[in-house]
Design an enzyme around this catalytic site. Structure first.
Site, PDB file in Angstrom:
ATOM      1  N   GLU A  49       0.834  -1.198   0.000  1.00  0.00           N
ATOM      2  CA  GLU A  49       0.000   0.000   0.000  1.00  0.00           C
ATOM      3  C   GLU A  49       0.875   1.257   0.000  1.00  0.00           C
ATOM      4  O   GLU A  49       1.840   1.359   0.765  1.00  0.00           O
ATOM      5  CB  GLU A  49      -0.884  -0.042   1.255  1.00  0.00           C
ATOM      6  N   LYS A 119      -9.095   2.688  -2.235  1.00  0.00           N
ATOM      7  CA  LYS A 119      -9.394   1.948  -1.013  1.00  0.00           C
ATOM      8  C   LYS A 119     -10.832   2.207  -0.591  1.00  0.00           C
ATOM      9  O   LYS A 119     -11.318   3.340  -0.647  1.00  0.00           O
ATOM     10  CB  LYS A 119      -8.419   2.380   0.088  1.00  0.00           C
ATOM     11  N   CYS A 172      -5.668  -3.257   2.232  1.00  0.00           N
ATOM     12  CA  CYS A 172      -5.467  -3.305   3.678  1.00  0.00           C
ATOM     13  C   CYS A 172      -6.741  -3.463   4.500  1.00  0.00           C
ATOM     14  O   CYS A 172      -7.282  -4.550   4.610  1.00  0.00           O
ATOM     15  CB  CYS A 172      -4.681  -2.080   4.124  1.00  0.00           C
ATOM     16  N   GLY A 354     -12.980 -60.241  10.264  1.00  0.00           N
ATOM     17  CA  GLY A 354     -11.999 -61.166   9.715  1.00  0.00           C
ATOM     18  C   GLY A 354     -10.606 -60.591   9.876  1.00  0.00           C
ATOM     19  O   GLY A 354     -10.301 -59.533   9.316  1.00  0.00           O
ATOM     20  N   SER A 356      -6.737 -60.887   9.199  1.00  0.00           N
ATOM     21  CA  SER A 356      -5.815 -61.559   8.279  1.00  0.00           C
ATOM     22  C   SER A 356      -4.351 -61.397   8.669  1.00  0.00           C
ATOM     23  O   SER A 356      -3.494 -62.081   8.120  1.00  0.00           O
ATOM     24  CB  SER A 356      -6.002 -60.986   6.873  1.00  0.00           C
ATOM     25  N   GLY A 358      -3.120 -58.420   8.163  1.00  0.00           N
ATOM     26  CA  GLY A 358      -2.791 -57.278   7.323  1.00  0.00           C
ATOM     27  C   GLY A 358      -3.265 -55.977   7.941  1.00  0.00           C
ATOM     28  O   GLY A 358      -3.937 -55.969   8.985  1.00  0.00           O
ATOM     29  N   SER A 361      -7.563 -55.094   8.167  1.00  0.00           N
ATOM     30  CA  SER A 361      -8.307 -55.765   9.233  1.00  0.00           C
ATOM     31  C   SER A 361      -7.792 -55.336  10.602  1.00  0.00           C
ATOM     32  O   SER A 361      -8.551 -55.279  11.574  1.00  0.00           O
ATOM     33  CB  SER A 361      -8.227 -57.284   9.077  1.00  0.00           C
ATOM     34  N   THR A 464     -13.653 -54.516   6.414  1.00  0.00           N
ATOM     35  CA  THR A 464     -12.268 -54.066   6.574  1.00  0.00           C
ATOM     36  C   THR A 464     -11.709 -53.370   5.339  1.00  0.00           C
ATOM     37  O   THR A 464     -10.658 -52.745   5.406  1.00  0.00           O
ATOM     38  CB  THR A 464     -11.357 -55.266   6.907  1.00  0.00           C
ATOM     39  N   GLU A 469      -8.870 -49.702  -2.376  1.00  0.00           N
ATOM     40  CA  GLU A 469      -9.330 -50.958  -2.965  1.00  0.00           C
ATOM     41  C   GLU A 469     -10.657 -50.771  -3.686  1.00  0.00           C
ATOM     42  O   GLU A 469     -10.888 -51.341  -4.753  1.00  0.00           O
ATOM     43  CB  GLU A 469      -9.444 -52.029  -1.886  1.00  0.00           C
ATOM     44  N   TYR A 477     -16.292 -59.265  -5.366  1.00  0.00           N
ATOM     45  CA  TYR A 477     -17.711 -58.884  -5.277  1.00  0.00           C
ATOM     46  C   TYR A 477     -18.444 -59.904  -4.423  1.00  0.00           C
ATOM     47  O   TYR A 477     -18.370 -61.115  -4.637  1.00  0.00           O
ATOM     48  CB  TYR A 477     -18.315 -58.831  -6.679  1.00  0.00           C
TER      49      TYR A 477
END
Length: 641
Positions: A49, A119, A172, A354, A356, A358, A361, A464, A469, A477
């Site tokens: 300014e 301004k 400003c 479940g 696994s 991994g 889960s 899970t 994914e 499926y």
């Protein structure tokens, strides 16, 4: 490489060295910074300014000599810009029009002075007495003012339209008002707002100023470039620091070092395509009557740059270290309370999961344990079921059992090999043929067990599977694709890993912590094919479908910003420059798009689950897509790269 073609425009917030009321000195420093900006391929540079004269001139603003010198200095800068067609400069100065003096921002391109913005809000309290010198442009209709021999557009309701971006200006104090001028300017089409400021420093003020800039950029879905005058201003009563902030849609993307005695410039590339995407998705972002708005053409030539001047985060779903505790705590609690609400609503007090060995889960189990603790239900009501099959390795098998036991849940072990072999016999499938039937039969057998055990114990089968994914269709499926409530459905794979690590390090006792760290070090695998001769995992997911970190990046850019394949490819090369070649990125991009389009039918009937971030693939939430949509447009673009 033309960054404008990929939706970026390069901007700079500049704080030059300054001497109060010494226009020649100030213009010299500004010209040197414009030259530096051109070398850095900046396309729009904004100065503070009243930078031509200095903000703290006080009653010197009434002196004709200073006003005339300021006007001559403006013309000098305009002349200096004639041979610089790739950059536009925005500078501040006092200008007299009729019987009033205005604090204005002047926009200058290679074609000359394009327009002037006075301004709107003039402070007159505390340390500031601007109304002593300056009039407000608030109620002024757009008009013109003569500078040199040119009639220059003058007014507050003006936009500047370049070939790449439309921008507006406020000054400003305008930002600090309940309805800043930028709110209306952005609704009328401004994608960038430049704020020429002179904001002094007080203890704690910088944090508030910073939050104002970030919030206004978020409310307006715009890029906001803020620059304030520096320490060269008079210190009779105040000290200025040269604060510079560049924000984009609620986030600070560049910020300055304050209190420097030298010229300083903050440069960044604003992502216009991302801003435009968010505006068209926001049904409340409507354009009002533009009849009073004057749009001025402002020419800038494109630039060719080897790289973009901003950080491209290769892991958009993973919070930064500074935000890690807060963000991961939120994700974990959203998952936990989602499941807790479902349990309270149904009156169910048992679940099956479940396990696994991994990551996915593991996270689901940790969420369930936390939800049961929250509801005061014994942990033994969480049934962690391990179902070893043809590809289960000792490492994952033992980790699964030990984790369930260490958390105080109920462990059930139900091997599936015999049942699957009988199923193969019944459908006439050769056990030696390790095709998709071989793999998917195991996944469906496990889901059947989980559902049936849940029925047996009056429980709920917790899913899970994660969002990555789902995006790739890497789920069977009516197998692991299905559950009665999926706690991970909007958590991408890269975040799953970060979240489990955070839970292990901050929420767990040593007995569980060591197991979790070994699970974290285990390669991603569905373990549906037999182990190798050494008993190690033979089926590595990322060898088959590609690195999850790449797919999560592709998914984020495609869904969050609506990016085209060519733009994602362009950004990926910066994000993963040190890890993946351009050829590797392109290879896995083709896999991503092919799988994403062919696997929508799985997402169209996915189970309920809580949304945790900005992206969700649930058809009841963020993503609605026909299962029969063609991928041709996207693949054609990829084939041209």
């Amino acid at each position: 490489m033309n960054i404008n073609d990929y939706g970026f425009v390069r901007v700079a917030a500049a704080t030059p060295k300054l001497k109060v009321a010494d226009c020649d000195y100030n213009v010299y420093e500004m010209k040197s910074m414009i030259d530096e900006a051109v070398k850095n391929q900046v396309q729009i540079i904004c100065f503070p300014e009243l930078c031509i004269t200095g903000y703290t001139c006080a009653d010197l603003f009434f002196q004709t000599a200073l006003l005339e010198k300021a006007k001559a200095s403006l013309l000098e800068i305009a002349s200096f810009m004639h041979d610089k067609p790739t950059i536009v400069a925005i500078v501040g100065l006092p200008i007299r029009k009729l019987n009033c003096l205005y604090n204005v921002a002047a926009v200058i391109s290679s074609e000359g002075i394009v327009g002037m913005i006075p301004k709107t809000y003039i402070p007159n309290e505390g340390e500031f007495y601007e109304k002593r010198w300056f009039a407000s442009g608030k109620d002024m209709e757009n008009t013109t003012i003569v500078i040199g021999n040119e009639h220059i557009a003058f007014g507050t309701d003006i936009l500047f339209e370049t070939p790449f971006v439309t921008f507006g200006i406020e000054i400003c104090e305008d930002l600090w008002m309940p309805i800043p001028p930028s709110s209306n300017l952005t609704l009328k089409g401004a994608e960038l707002i430049f704020n020429l400021s002179a904001s002094n420093e007080l203890v704690g003020k910088h944090a508030y100023r910073r939050s104002l800039v970030a919030q206004q950029s978020g409310r307006c879905i715009c890029g906001y470039i803020y620059t304030s005058c520096g320490v060269g201003e008079s210190t009779t009563d105040l000290v200025f620091s040269g604060s510079r902030i560049i924000a984009e849609n609620g986030s600070i993307i560049a910020e300055s070092e304050r209190f420097s005695l030298d010229n300083r410039m903050s440069i960044n590339d604003i992502d216009l395509f991302a801003l435009r995407h968010d505006r068209i998705k926001n049904a409340n972002y409507l354009t009002p009557d533009q009849s009073t708005c004057q749009v001025l053409p402002c020419q800038i030539r494109p630039i060719s740059a080897d790289k973009i001047r901003r950080t491209i985060n290769p892991f958009p779903f993973i919070p930064s270290k500074s935000e890690e505790n807060e963000r991961l705590f939120e994700v974990f609690n959203i998952q936990t309370h989602g499941l807790a609400k479902r349990l309270m609503h149904t009156g169910i007090k048992t679940v099956t999961i479940g396990i696994s060995g991994g990551l996915d889960s593991t996270l689901a189990l940790l969420v369930a344990i936390r939800a049961f603790d929250l509801l005061g239900i014994p942990r033994k009501n969480v049934y962690g079921i391990t179902m070893p099959g043809f590809g289960t390795t000792n490492r994952t098998y033992n980790n699964a059992k030990e984790l369930v036991t260490s958390l105080g849940a109920t462990l059930l072990e139900i091997p599936i090999s015999e049942a699957v072999e009988l199923h193969f016999k019944n459908i006439g499938h050769d056990l030696a043929d390790k095709n998709i039937v071989y793999e998917n039969a195991q996944a469906r057998e496990r889901t059947q067990i989980l559902m049936d055990i849940a029925n047996k114990i009056d429980g709920l089968a917790v899913g899970t599977g994660n969002m990555s994914e789902l995006a790739l269709g890497w789920a069977t499926y009516n197998g692991d694709h299905m559950s009665m409530y999926g706690v991970n459905t909007s958590v991408p794979k890269t975040l799953v890993k970060s979240l489990v690590r955070w839970i292990a390090d901050t929420q767990m006792e040593d007995s569980s912590q060591n197991i979790l760290h070994d699970i974290l070090d285990t390669p991603f695998s569905p373990e549906l094919l037999p182990a190798d001769q050494n008993g190690n995992i033979a089926q590595i997911t990322e060898d088959k479908i590609g690195p999850y970190e790449l797919h999560d990046f592709f998914l984020h850019r495609m869904l969050r910003y609506g990016d085209s394949p060519s733009r994602i490819y362009y950004l990926s090369q910066f994000a993963f420059a040190e890890k993946y070649s351009a050829e590797t990125i392109l290879k896995w991009m083709k896999t991503f798009y092919r799988r994403f389009f062919t696997q929508q039918f799985k997402r169209s009937c996915m189970p309920d689950g809580p949304k945790v971030g900005s992206i969700n693939l649930s058809p009841r939430g963020d993503w609605r897509m026909p299962s029969d949509a063609s991928v041709a447009v996207w693949m054609d673009e990829l084939l041209q790269m």
